[in-house]
Design a protein around this motif. Structure first.
Motif, PDB file in Angstrom:
ATOM      1  N   MET A   1       2.545 -10.772  -8.638  1.00 29.82           N
ATOM      2  CA  MET A   1       2.011  -9.938  -7.553  1.00 29.82           C
ATOM      3  C   MET A   1       1.203 -10.024  -6.832  1.00 29.82           C
ATOM      4  O   MET A   1       1.652 -10.041  -5.478  1.00 29.82           O
ATOM      5  N   ALA A   2       0.055 -11.151  -6.558  1.00 30.68           N
ATOM      6  CA  ALA A   2      -0.370 -11.184  -5.435  1.00 30.68           C
ATOM      7  C   ALA A   2       0.238 -12.414  -4.458  1.00 30.68           C
ATOM      8  O   ALA A   2       0.297 -11.934  -3.470  1.00 30.68           O
ATOM      9  N   PHE A   3       1.223 -12.951  -5.176  1.00 30.50           N
ATOM     10  CA  PHE A   3       1.843 -13.936  -4.657  1.00 30.50           C
ATOM     11  C   PHE A   3       2.548 -13.528  -3.353  1.00 30.50           C
ATOM     12  O   PHE A   3       3.521 -13.907  -2.560  1.00 30.50           O
ATOM     13  N   ALA A   4       3.152 -12.593  -3.893  1.00 30.47           N
ATOM     14  CA  ALA A   4       4.137 -12.316  -3.303  1.00 30.47           C
ATOM     15  C   ALA A   4       3.931 -11.269  -2.308  1.00 30.47           C
ATOM     16  O   ALA A   4       4.809 -10.418  -1.060  1.00 30.47           O
ATOM     17  N   GLN A   5       2.888 -10.988  -1.802  1.00 28.36           N
ATOM     18  CA  GLN A   5       1.513 -10.330  -0.917  1.00 28.36           C
ATOM     19  C   GLN A   5       1.595 -11.202   0.133  1.00 28.36           C
ATOM     20  O   GLN A   5       0.774 -10.716   1.085  1.00 28.36           O
ATOM     21  N   GLN A   6       1.977 -12.783   0.029  1.00 33.59           N
ATOM     22  CA  GLN A   6       1.981 -12.694   1.433  1.00 33.59           C
ATOM     23  C   GLN A   6       3.073 -13.110   2.463  1.00 33.59           C
ATOM     24  O   GLN A   6       4.117 -12.373   2.827  1.00 33.59           O
ATOM     25  N   GLY A   7       2.443 -13.294   3.898  1.00 33.57           N
ATOM     26  CA  GLY A   7       3.131 -13.106   4.619  1.00 33.57           C
ATOM     27  C   GLY A   7       3.928 -11.375   5.426  1.00 33.57           C
ATOM     28  O   GLY A   7       3.069 -11.180   5.104  1.00 33.57           O
ATOM     29  N   VAL A   8       5.127 -11.532   5.873  1.00 28.31           N
ATOM     30  CA  VAL A   8       4.374 -10.309   7.030  1.00 28.31           C
ATOM     31  C   VAL A   8       6.166 -10.134   6.326  1.00 28.31           C
ATOM     32  O   VAL A   8       6.890 -10.548   6.450  1.00 28.31           O
ATOM     33  N   PHE A   9       5.907  -8.501   7.144  1.00 26.14           N
ATOM     34  CA  PHE A   9       7.938  -7.828   6.392  1.00 26.14           C
ATOM     35  C   PHE A   9       8.002  -7.281   7.612  1.00 26.14           C
ATOM     36  O   PHE A   9       7.001  -6.575   8.509  1.00 26.14           O
ATOM     37  N   LEU A  10       9.081  -6.777   8.291  1.00 24.47           N
ATOM     38  CA  LEU A  10       8.537  -6.155   9.766  1.00 24.47           C
ATOM     39  C   LEU A  10       8.601  -6.427  10.910  1.00 24.47           C
ATOM     40  O   LEU A  10       8.403  -5.852  11.433  1.00 24.47           O
ATOM     41  N   GLY A  11       8.058  -7.930  10.752  1.00 21.99           N
ATOM     42  CA  GLY A  11       8.063  -8.250  12.121  1.00 21.99           C
ATOM     43  C   GLY A  11       6.240  -8.862  11.991  1.00 21.99           C
ATOM     44  O   GLY A  11       5.583  -9.223  12.944  1.00 21.99           O
ATOM     45  N   PHE A  12       5.358  -7.741  11.362  1.00 23.59           N
ATOM     46  CA  PHE A  12       3.871  -7.276  12.014  1.00 23.59           C
ATOM     47  C   PHE A  12       3.452  -6.794  11.072  1.00 23.59           C
ATOM     48  O   PHE A  12       2.390  -7.224  11.141  1.00 23.59           O
ATOM     49  N   LEU A  13       3.976  -5.469   9.825  1.00 25.20           N
ATOM     50  CA  LEU A  13       3.480  -5.278   9.471  1.00 25.20           C
ATOM     51  C   LEU A  13       2.985  -6.469   8.206  1.00 25.20           C
ATOM     52  O   LEU A  13       4.118  -7.216   7.835  1.00 25.20           O
ATOM     53  N   PRO A  14       1.236  -6.602   7.313  1.00 23.37           N
ATOM     54  CA  PRO A  14       1.960  -7.796   6.469  1.00 23.37           C
ATOM     55  C   PRO A  14       2.128  -7.960   5.230  1.00 23.37           C
ATOM     56  O   PRO A  14       2.528  -6.213   4.978  1.00 23.37           O
ATOM     57  N   ASN A  15       2.422  -8.373   4.043  1.00 27.00           N
ATOM     58  CA  ASN A  15       3.408  -8.176   3.314  1.00 27.00           C
ATOM     59  C   ASN A  15       2.237  -7.073   1.930  1.00 27.00           C
ATOM     60  O   ASN A  15       2.941  -7.630   1.251  1.00 27.00           O
ATOM     61  N   TRP A  16       1.469  -6.494   2.318  1.00 29.84           N
ATOM     62  CA  TRP A  16       0.593  -5.365   1.588  1.00 29.84           C
ATOM     63  C   TRP A  16       1.667  -4.042   0.621  1.00 29.84           C
ATOM     64  O   TRP A  16       2.075  -3.819   1.243  1.00 29.84           O
ATOM     65  N   GLY A  17       1.336  -4.660  -0.592  1.00 26.89           N
ATOM     66  CA  GLY A  17       1.580  -3.365  -1.259  1.00 26.89           C
ATOM     67  C   GLY A  17       1.842  -1.921  -0.492  1.00 26.89           C
ATOM     68  O   GLY A  17       2.718  -0.688  -1.015  1.00 26.89           O
ATOM     69  N   ILE A  18       0.605  -1.574  -0.122  1.00 27.27           N
ATOM     70  CA  ILE A  18       0.447  -0.943   0.977  1.00 27.27           C
ATOM     71  C   ILE A  18       0.975   0.003   1.852  1.00 27.27           C
ATOM     72  O   ILE A  18       1.265   1.370   1.606  1.00 27.27           O
ATOM     73  N   PHE A  19       1.711  -0.607   2.834  1.00 28.57           N
ATOM     74  CA  PHE A  19       3.015  -0.549   3.093  1.00 28.57           C
ATOM     75  C   PHE A  19       4.173  -0.345   3.081  1.00 28.57           C
ATOM     76  O   PHE A  19       5.314   0.303   3.114  1.00 28.57           O
ATOM     77  N   LYS A  20       4.340  -0.523   1.997  1.00 35.73           N
ATOM     78  CA  LYS A  20       5.905  -0.492   1.079  1.00 35.73           C
ATOM     79  C   LYS A  20       5.327   0.589   0.389  1.00 35.73           C
ATOM     80  O   LYS A  20       7.040   0.912  -0.378  1.00 35.73           O
ATOM     81  N   GLN A  21       4.387   0.781  -0.239  1.00 34.06           N
ATOM     82  CA  GLN A  21       4.687   1.682  -1.394  1.00 34.06           C
ATOM     83  C   GLN A  21       3.426   2.333  -1.481  1.00 34.06           C
ATOM     84  O   GLN A  21       2.307   2.757  -2.075  1.00 34.06           O
ATOM     85  N   PRO A  22       2.762   4.089  -0.009  1.00 34.40           N
ATOM     86  CA  PRO A  22       2.416   4.323   0.664  1.00 34.40           C
ATOM     87  C   PRO A  22       1.783   5.149  -0.753  1.00 34.40           C
ATOM     88  O   PRO A  22       0.573   6.050  -1.210  1.00 34.40           O
ATOM     89  N   LEU A  23       3.006   5.834  -1.086  1.00 36.26           N
ATOM     90  CA  LEU A  23       2.415   6.880  -2.105  1.00 36.26           C
ATOM     91  C   LEU A  23       2.317   6.896  -3.284  1.00 36.26           C
ATOM     92  O   LEU A  23       1.188   7.453  -3.972  1.00 36.26           O
ATOM     93  N   GLY A  24       2.730   5.437  -3.370  1.00 28.25           N
ATOM     94  CA  GLY A  24       2.639   4.742  -4.730  1.00 28.25           C
ATOM     95  C   GLY A  24       0.750   5.083  -4.718  1.00 28.25           C
ATOM     96  O   GLY A  24       0.081   4.767  -6.228  1.00 28.25           O
ATOM     97  N   PHE A  25       0.319   4.370  -3.322  1.00 28.97           N
ATOM     98  CA  PHE A  25      -0.928   3.703  -3.729  1.00 28.97           C
ATOM     99  C   PHE A  25      -1.675   5.267  -3.436  1.00 28.97           C
ATOM    100  O   PHE A  25      -3.483   5.313  -4.347  1.00 28.97           O
TER     101      PHE A  25
END
Lengths: 165, 346, 215
Positions: B181-205
């Motif tokens: 899971m830590a490896f899957a959070q490298q890089g960026v998605f949508l071009g500018f947001l880091p690939n962190w879990g909080i941007f993909k799962q705010p409610l889950g956070f």
């Protein structure tokens, strides 16, 4: 001489005997907890880590907690189980049922020695991915039936507990 | 597969590190509490009171160990042990950095990278209920039993949204293992947001945070040890090192939960847009990843202290209502949305 | 005057509560930063709401009743004559006084013809009421401004004459002597004035006076 197996097997058997023979209800529940943990360790030894985790999470971590919860709510610390255990008819019935179960187990496992040997395990045996595969493809009906069973239990629990529906 | 020696060194390192952080947390808690409450915390034992945890440790070790007369001796003794054991062993599967190369060997900074990953933590977390139950029951004190009961109910109620929020994360990353899971959070998605879990799962956070506070028995969910209502709840009768085990176990729990939050939602050791392994040597990279991870965990540790002195304690029925009636439906909705998201972007 | 109870409806942000938590976090963060900066400043009274004791001391009123001291007059002679009025007046009975006659050669040390050969105050029994100070005819014993009286053994809390004189020297060197209390002038009661009120009221008053005179 499989040291790991014998350690946890003796732990499970001794804890089981302690569960039956304890005077107080709460140490008896703790004995059951030890049985569950020993079984989980044995599942780990059998290359089934997911089953071990489920054993600890669900059995030891939820069901037994509920049992302990009920013990804490309904009994006082001074209560002993000796009154129930002294009942002669319970004891005779326990011996008879125990002997029947042991006989059934022995009959069921009689031919098992010939089948079981050391085999090479298929790749990814016991991993969550393989487990999920089997669950949702080959055994989907069993899974759904189990969830319906849980739903029935939930409805029954709500009905029993609510005063006015 | 690393040799036994390295694994034992890692175990000892993690054990001492979490204990050290737990003692530091006592200092941070008392100073932070003081500064938030318009007073200073301990500032006499050393500069800014930094030796206060040492003084507290010496006090806890040398105090007389009092066991109530009618208490069940074995259960009373077993309570703190059963509470501290899962607390210390839960950290085994959480990574604390990426790999480091020492003496030619590559060592991953995680004690055990098992395939079942964080399910191990869920299992261990559900075992920590027993320490509280036994502590409350074995004390032969009605406040302790009350505290134990309340805590049991609260802990098992909040395991459900905890597990469901984690499940949504598993759905997103496709693996149980925390290192993957830590490896899957490298890089960026949508071009500018880091690939962190909080941007993909705010409610889950948010769900995971609330459930983590409830699992750690921290305010606003600290009814089991509600200091002004039921004396001290399940640890009323405990003194000296038994109480020390309870308190330290609680801080180690907090550390493990913070580390989980960082690993799942804040990219573990990844810096937002920078890939450190490109310009740092192997040893420096290992140390740098450890440092970055620890700084993020430190922020969440401070958040635990900060929230404690901001929010009043919830009432018991509010706690139960929140857990069952608000968090579980939200967790299920989160799971559903994540499943849709994964299905249509896979 | 009672105010009507207004039942406040919870807005959406209140019901969600997370937003309120974040607002609360902002408030506590402000407090934290303020006090964090304050604890690095040198000098006393850095944190306004929390006074750090040995560095930040409270201002004592001049009539504060602290530890006792035996005074010397302007010529440096002991004022105490050993009369024992303070011991008589003390409600806690903590003062012990023994009177001694002043010998020929010691005129310069004592102000009166007698002096106190032994003067003991048990500070553990003293209630710091100040009756001894009020009872003293010579104004020789005063309660000073010293309040940090803790000792390690109870024997050190039984003050003898040497300690009490030393208290005086210490207070004099620190400038903490309070000025002597001047006697409060008691006004003469006003003479009984003739009633200037209406005749009916005057007749009533005369009747009351006669009534009281007879009774």
């Amino acid at each position: 001489m499989d040291f790991y197996f014998w350690l946890f097997a003796t732990m499970a058997v001794c804890a089981g005997i302690f569960t039956i023979a304890a005077r107080d209800p709460l140490p008896s529940a703790l004995g059951l907890l030890t049985v569950f943990i020993a079984c989980a360790a044995l599942y780990l030894h059998l290359h089934a880590p997911l089953i071990a985790i489920f054993q600890v999470t669900i059995y030891a971590g939820a069901i037994l907690v509920l049992v302990v919860f009920v013990i804490m709510l309904l009994t006082s610390p001074d209560e002993r189980l000796s009154l129930l255990q002294a009942n002669m008819s319970y004891r005779i019935m326990g011996v008879v049922l125990g002997a029947c179960i042991i006989g059934l187990l022995a009959a069921g496992t009689k031919g098992l020695i010939n089948i079981v040997g050391s085999k090479a395990l298929p790749d990814g045996f016991g991993s969550p991915a393989r487990f999920g595969d089997l669950f949702y493809r080959n055994y989907l009906l069993h899974f759904e039936v189990a969830s319906v069973l849980l739903l029935v239990a939930l409805i029954g629990g709500i009905y029993l507990a609510k005063k006015n529906l | 597969m690393e040799g036994w020696g390295i694994i034992i060194i890692k175990i000892v390192f993690i054990w001492t590190w979490t204990l050290l952080i737990a003692t530091l947390m006592t200092w941070i808690e008392r100073r932070g509490a003081g500064l938030i409450q318009d007073r200073l915390g301990p500032n006499r034992a050393g500069p800014f009171g930094i030796f206060q945890p040492l003084a507290d440790g010496i006090k806890l070790f040398t105090k007389e160990d009092i066991v109530p007369e009618k208490a069940h001796k074995i259960l009373f003794a077993l309570g703190p042990i059963l509470f501290a054991l899962p607390a210390f062993s839960a950290y085994a599967v959480v990574p604390f950095g990426d790999k480091i190369v020492l003496g030619g060997k590559e060592i991953i900074l995680q004690v055990a990278d098992v395939s079942v990953g964080f399910l191990y933590i869920v299992a261990i977390g559900s075992m920590s209920v027993y320490g509280i139950v036994l502590g409350g029951w074995g004390s032969n004190n009605k406040y302790s039993i009350l505290g134990g009961l309340r805590s049991t109910a609260q802990l098992i109620s909040y395991e459900v949204p905890w597990g469901l929020a984690l499940l949504a994360a598993v759905l997103l990353y496709g693996t149980f293992s925390l290192r993957d899971m830590a490896f899957a959070q490298q890089g960026v998605f949508l071009g500018f947001l880091p690939n962190w879990g909080i941007f993909k799962q705010p409610l889950g956070f948010i769900l995971f945070m609330v459930a983590a506070y409830a699992e750690a028995n921290r305010v606003p969910f600290d009814l089991p040890e509600a200091e002004s209502e039921i004396v001290a709840g399940y640890h009323t009768e405990y003194g000296s090192m038994r109480l020390g085990l309870y308190l330290f176990g609680e801080y180690v729990n907090i550390y493990t939960l913070s580390a989980l939050i960082v690993t799942l939602y804040f990219g573990a050791w990844n810096l937002p847009y920078v890939d450190m392994s490109k310009f740092l040597g192997p040893v420096a990279y290992g140390l740098a990843s450890f440092l970055v991870f620890f700084l993020k965990v430190a922020f969440f540790l401070w958040l635990f202290v900060w929230v404690r002195w901001t929010v009043p304690r919830f009432r018991y029925d509010q706690v139960m209502g929140l857990g069952w009636k608000s968090l579980i439906p939200l967790a299920l909705i989160n799971l559903f949305i994540t499943a849709l998201f994964v299905q249509f972007t896979a | 005057m009672a105010r009507p109870v207004v039942k406040k409806e919870f807005s959406l942000s209140d019901r969600v509560y997370l937003i309120e938590i974040i607002k609360g976090l902002g408030l506590t963060w402000k407090h934290f930063l303020f006090n964090f900066r304050a604890c690095f400043r040198p000098g006393p009274h850095t944190v306004p709401t929390c006074w750090q004791y040995p560095e930040d001391l409270r201002e004592i009123a001049p009539i504060f009743r602290g530890a006792h001291m035996l005074l010397l007059d302007e010529k440096g002679r002991e004022k105490c004559v050993g009369c024992g009025m303070c011991a008589r007046a003390c409600p806690a009975k903590c003062i012990t006084v023994k009177r001694g006659k002043v010998q020929e050669g010691e005129e310069g040390k004592y102000a009166g013809k007698t002096y106190c050969a032994e003067f003991k105050i048990d500070m553990l029994r003293c209630i710091f009421c100040g009756f001894c100070e009020e009872a003293c005819p010579k104004g020789a014993i005063v309660l000073g401004q010293e309040y940090e009286l803790a000792e390690y053994t109870p024997e050190k809390c039984l003050y003898d004459k040497a300690r009490l004189l030393a208290n005086y020297e210490k207070a004099k060197s620190e400038g903490k002597l309070k000025p002597a209390r001047k006697p409060v002038p008691v006004e003469a009661p006003p003479p009984k004035a003739a009633p200037k009120s209406k005749p009916k009221a005057a007749a009533k008053k005369v009747k009351e006076k006669e009534g009281t005179k007879q009774a």
